[in-house]
Design an enzyme around this catalytic site. Sequence first.
Site, PDB file in Angstrom:
ATOM      1  N   PRO A   9       0.782  -1.233   0.000  1.00 13.08           N
ATOM      2  CA  PRO A   9       0.000   0.000   0.000  1.00 13.08           C
ATOM      3  C   PRO A   9       0.817   1.289   0.000  1.00 13.08           C
ATOM      4  CG  PRO A   9      -0.160  -1.128   2.121  1.00 13.08           C
ATOM      5  CD  PRO A   9       0.492  -2.077   1.168  1.00 13.08           C
ATOM      6  N   ASN A  10       0.309   2.229  -0.745  1.00 12.78           N
ATOM      7  CA  ASN A  10       0.842   3.602  -0.836  1.00 12.78           C
ATOM      8  C   ASN A  10       2.131   3.719  -1.651  1.00 12.78           C
ATOM      9  OD1 ASN A  10      -1.225   4.864   0.831  1.00 12.78           O
ATOM     10  ND2 ASN A  10      -0.309   3.718   2.512  1.00 12.78           N
ATOM     11  N   ARG A  17       4.444  10.987  -2.052  1.00  9.65           N
ATOM     12  CA  ARG A  17       4.411  10.731  -0.606  1.00  9.65           C
ATOM     13  C   ARG A  17       5.800  10.976   0.017  1.00  9.65           C
ATOM     14  NH1 ARG A  17       4.742   4.303   0.985  1.00  9.65           N
ATOM     15  NH2 ARG A  17       4.277   5.161   3.037  1.00  9.65           N
ATOM     16  N   TYR A  22      11.132   8.837   1.020  1.00 15.05           N
ATOM     17  CA  TYR A  22      11.069   7.820  -0.039  1.00 15.05           C
ATOM     18  C   TYR A  22      11.676   8.265  -1.369  1.00 15.05           C
ATOM     19  CZ  TYR A  22       7.965   5.642   3.351  1.00 15.05           C
ATOM     20  OH  TYR A  22       7.454   5.081   4.496  1.00 15.05           O
ATOM     21  N   ASN A  73       8.101  -5.708  -1.117  1.00 19.73           N
ATOM     22  CA  ASN A  73       8.050  -4.557  -0.221  1.00 19.73           C
ATOM     23  C   ASN A  73       6.595  -4.467   0.254  1.00 19.73           C
ATOM     24  OD1 ASN A  73       7.936  -2.188   1.148  1.00 19.73           O
ATOM     25  ND2 ASN A  73       9.043  -0.964  -0.385  1.00 19.73           N
ATOM     26  N   ALA A  76       3.265  -0.863   4.607  1.00 17.16           N
ATOM     27  CA  ALA A  76       2.716  -0.863   5.975  1.00 17.16           C
ATOM     28  C   ALA A  76       2.316  -2.253   6.449  1.00 17.16           C
ATOM     29  CB  ALA A  76       1.524   0.084   6.052  1.00 17.16           C
ATOM     30  N   GLU A  97      12.774  -9.408   1.529  1.00 16.11           N
ATOM     31  CA  GLU A  97      12.004  -8.239   1.978  1.00 16.11           C
ATOM     32  C   GLU A  97      12.808  -6.980   1.649  1.00 16.11           C
ATOM     33  OE1 GLU A  97      12.058  -8.073   6.234  1.00 16.11           O
ATOM     34  OE2 GLU A  97      10.522  -6.510   6.366  1.00 16.11           O
ATOM     35  N   HIS A  99      12.818  -2.611   1.707  1.00 16.06           N
ATOM     36  CA  HIS A  99      12.231  -1.323   2.088  1.00 16.06           C
ATOM     37  C   HIS A  99      13.084  -0.215   1.498  1.00 16.06           C
ATOM     38  CE1 HIS A  99       9.474  -3.275   4.778  1.00 16.06           C
ATOM     39  NE2 HIS A  99      10.492  -3.990   5.221  1.00 16.06           N
ATOM     40  N   ARG A 106      13.677   4.163  12.096  1.00 12.90           N
ATOM     41  CA  ARG A 106      12.406   4.903  12.162  1.00 12.90           C
ATOM     42  C   ARG A 106      11.611   4.525  13.419  1.00 12.90           C
ATOM     43  NH1 ARG A 106       9.600   4.815   6.475  1.00 12.90           N
ATOM     44  NH2 ARG A 106       8.393   6.453   7.519  1.00 12.90           N
TER      45      ARG A 106
END
Length: 149
Positions: A9-10, A17, A22, A73, A76, A97, A99, A106
């Site tokens: 998502p996103n 964003r 990012y 990825n 969220a 995985e 990111h 974070r």
Amino acid sequence: MKLLFLNGPNLNMLGIREPDIYGRGTYADLEAYIRDFCGELGIGCEIVQSNHEGVLVEAIQAAYGAFDGIVINPAAYTHTSVALLDALKAVGLPAVEVHLSDVSRREDFRQVSYVRLACCRTIAGHGFEGYRMAAEHIKVLTEGIIAKG
Ligand code: DQA
């Protein structure tokens, strides 16, 4: 070899964003980047983005027997989804995985990753390049297994 690239998502909002976190590259830029390096590495690829957990689960299930590995990825859903973890475990494909940001630096809630438990590696904080690093990792791993017979 053929890899499935899954984006949660996103990530379709990349470029808009939080560009300080990012980057300014758009989702279309990311897709083009992935297609380019897959071409260079001789890897077939399919790229899927969804804002819906169930769509991502179904994409992982459909990868069984169709792909040699998954670069994911989960965005969220990384921090919440047992369903994605179970789907990755169910198909048993090598998964990495990824990111874009360095999640380890974070918020506390980003320190938990369910999918990590079904992944052979996590790459975070390398921006778009992390996807290439992930694909190269799966390629080396898979070729190693083939070489060993
Ligand atoms: C992300 C990190 C996640 O914590 C976040 O929810 C995202 C993107 C990353 O690529 O850095 O949406 O997966």
